[in-house]
Design a protein around this motif. Structure first.
Motif, PDB file in Angstrom:
ATOM      1  N   PHE A   1      -3.808   6.502   5.841  1.00  0.00           N
ATOM      2  CA  PHE A   1      -3.037   5.433   5.408  1.00  0.00           C
ATOM      3  C   PHE A   1      -3.501   4.268   6.237  1.00  0.00           C
ATOM      4  CE2 PHE A   1       0.995   7.623   3.237  1.00  0.00           C
ATOM      5  CZ  PHE A   1       0.178   7.732   2.185  1.00  0.00           C
ATOM      6  N   PRO A   2      -3.624   4.568   7.654  1.00  0.00           N
ATOM      7  CA  PRO A   2      -4.324   3.374   8.558  1.00  0.00           C
ATOM      8  C   PRO A   2      -5.440   2.845   7.941  1.00  0.00           C
ATOM      9  CG  PRO A   2      -3.544   5.192   9.901  1.00  0.00           C
ATOM     10  CD  PRO A   2      -3.621   5.767   8.302  1.00  0.00           C
TER      11      PRO A   2
ATOM     12  N   GLU B   1       1.896  -1.648   3.228  1.00  0.00           N
ATOM     13  CA  GLU B   1       0.985  -2.143   2.610  1.00  0.00           C
ATOM     14  C   GLU B   1       0.671  -1.107   1.722  1.00  0.00           C
ATOM     15  OE1 GLU B   1       1.296  -2.116   5.952  1.00  0.00           O
ATOM     16  OE2 GLU B   1       0.929  -4.037   6.746  1.00  0.00           O
ATOM     17  N   VAL B   2       0.564   0.215   2.257  1.00  0.00           N
ATOM     18  CA  VAL B   2       0.112   1.373   1.109  1.00  0.00           C
ATOM     19  C   VAL B   2       1.016   1.318  -0.049  1.00  0.00           C
ATOM     20  CG1 VAL B   2      -0.365   3.798   1.192  1.00  0.00           C
ATOM     21  CG2 VAL B   2      -0.858   2.512   3.006  1.00  0.00           C
ATOM     22  N   LYS B   3       2.301   1.150   0.410  1.00  0.00           N
ATOM     23  CA  LYS B   3       3.433   1.429  -0.692  1.00  0.00           C
ATOM     24  C   LYS B   3       3.331   0.026  -1.760  1.00  0.00           C
ATOM     25  CE  LYS B   3       8.179   2.090  -1.456  1.00  0.00           C
ATOM     26  NZ  LYS B   3       9.686   2.591  -0.686  1.00  0.00           N
ATOM     27  N   GLN B   4       3.084  -1.050  -1.275  1.00  0.00           N
ATOM     28  CA  GLN B   4       2.715  -1.955  -2.266  1.00  0.00           C
ATOM     29  C   GLN B   4       1.453  -2.045  -3.085  1.00  0.00           C
ATOM     30  OE1 GLN B   4       2.664  -5.546   0.269  1.00  0.00           O
ATOM     31  NE2 GLN B   4       4.929  -5.335   1.153  1.00  0.00           N
ATOM     32  N   TYR B   5       0.483  -1.434  -2.263  1.00  0.00           N
ATOM     33  CA  TYR B   5      -0.685  -1.126  -3.068  1.00  0.00           C
ATOM     34  C   TYR B   5      -0.308  -0.056  -4.106  1.00  0.00           C
ATOM     35  CZ  TYR B   5      -5.241   1.258  -3.418  1.00  0.00           C
ATOM     36  OH  TYR B   5      -6.622   1.658  -3.707  1.00  0.00           O
TER      37      TYR B   5
ATOM     38  N   HIS C   1       4.686   2.914   5.881  1.00  0.00           N
ATOM     39  CA  HIS C   1       3.365   2.443   5.490  1.00  0.00           C
ATOM     40  C   HIS C   1       3.666   1.117   4.457  1.00  0.00           C
ATOM     41  CE1 HIS C   1       1.227   4.988   8.083  1.00  0.00           C
ATOM     42  NE2 HIS C   1       2.075   6.077   7.593  1.00  0.00           N
TER      43      HIS C   1
ATOM     44  N   LEU D   1      -7.268  -3.067   3.268  1.00  0.00           N
ATOM     45  CA  LEU D   1      -6.543  -3.895   2.273  1.00  0.00           C
ATOM     46  C   LEU D   1      -6.463  -5.280   2.900  1.00  0.00           C
ATOM     47  CD1 LEU D   1      -3.807  -1.190   0.874  1.00  0.00           C
ATOM     48  CD2 LEU D   1      -5.620  -2.717  -0.446  1.00  0.00           C
ATOM     49  N   LYS D   2      -6.239  -5.199   4.332  1.00  0.00           N
ATOM     50  CA  LYS D   2      -6.143  -6.581   5.095  1.00  0.00           C
ATOM     51  C   LYS D   2      -7.452  -7.387   4.938  1.00  0.00           C
ATOM     52  CE  LYS D   2      -2.276  -5.163   8.057  1.00  0.00           C
ATOM     53  NZ  LYS D   2      -1.922  -4.628   9.399  1.00  0.00           N
TER      54      LYS D   2
ATOM     55  N   GLU E   1      -4.796   0.716   5.074  1.00  0.00           N
ATOM     56  CA  GLU E   1      -4.009  -0.616   5.381  1.00  0.00           C
ATOM     57  C   GLU E   1      -4.988  -1.661   5.957  1.00  0.00           C
ATOM     58  OE1 GLU E   1       0.279   1.433   6.613  1.00  0.00           O
ATOM     59  OE2 GLU E   1      -1.206   1.239   8.352  1.00  0.00           O
ATOM     60  N   LYS E   2      -6.037  -1.109   6.693  1.00  0.00           N
ATOM     61  CA  LYS E   2      -7.043  -1.896   7.344  1.00  0.00           C
ATOM     62  C   LYS E   2      -7.846  -2.626   6.235  1.00  0.00           C
ATOM     63  CE  LYS E   2     -10.738  -1.726  10.946  1.00  0.00           C
ATOM     64  NZ  LYS E   2     -11.861  -2.149  10.010  1.00  0.00           N
TER      65      LYS E   2
END
Length: 225
Positions: free
Chosen positions: A135-136, A183-187, A181, A142-143, A139-140
């Protein structure tokens, strides 16, 4: 953009997810129509070996474009290229490969369900791996891209690879598996809402969880009872 696809593909595998589900998801995402044959007995499997279409004596097998392809990775990459989901250049293709292979490492935590571990142990191990590593990394990335996708500005093989695992995270671990997380959930929510993905997930091509019936059939076909 996906090329015009003249003929239907055909997948031969077991009537369950296993290593065949990522192929089904990729074919659906690439908008390549396909039919399926399910192996439930030993004899049809032996016939495929005798006919020389399984060089490594294993499935999945995908018949497509006058070819008989085995090895999941090779099949998925061919479908990705055919569907325009393998990057705009060699650098993007390398990044797609990198993140796709990461998704396969993550997926391995779920591959052992029923065969080797209990669901409880699988969920525990997957949560640890997700929080510490995967997940980290998502997130990294996707940003970095800012596009909602791991590479480029549209769905690629890398996204489908991670979607398969995120679906398992939610299915086995519950809706709150992704809560820590955002960002992961939105993804995840963005991917499952894509029309061709949503259609796959709600339709008959999406297979049930690997259960005892699936295990029994696999063992019977592979003569491992």
């Amino acid at each position: 953009m996906a090329k015009h696809l003249a003929r239907m593909a055909h997948l031969t595998y077991f009537n369950g997810r296993g290593r065949g589900e990522i192929i089904r998801m990729m074919l659906s995402a690439a908008k390549i129509p396909f039919t399926e044959t399910f192996l439930t007995e030993r004899k049809p499997f032996e016939k495929l070996i005798e006919d020389g279409v399984l060089p490594f004596k294993q499935v999945p097998l995908l018949r497509i474009d006058d070819m008989e392809l085995v090895q999941t990775g090779a099949i998925v990459r061919y479908v990705a290229k055919k569907g325009g989901m393998y990057g705009a250049d060699d650098k993007e293709s390398a990044l797609i490969d990198m993140y796709y292979e990461g998704s396969r490492d993550f997926y391995f935590h779920f591959l052992t369900v029923i065969f080797m571990k209990t669901e409880e142990q699988v969920i525990k191990d997957a949560r640890t791996a997700a929080d510490d590593k995967y997940f980290p990394a998502l997130e990294k990335r996707l940003k970095e891209t800012g596009t909602g996708y791991l590479v480029g500005s549209s769905l690629t093989m890398a996204d489908v690879g991670f979607l398969e695992v995120l679906l398992l995270c939610v299915e086995y671990g519950g809706d709150d598996f992704l809560d820590g997380h955002p960002e992961v959930k939105q993804y995840y929510q963005r991917l499952v809402a894509l029309p061709y993905i949503a259609e796959f997930l709600k339709g008959p091509l999406r297979k049930r969880k690997n259960d005892e019936q699936y295990v029994t059939e696999v063992k019977r076909v592979l003569n491992r009872q």
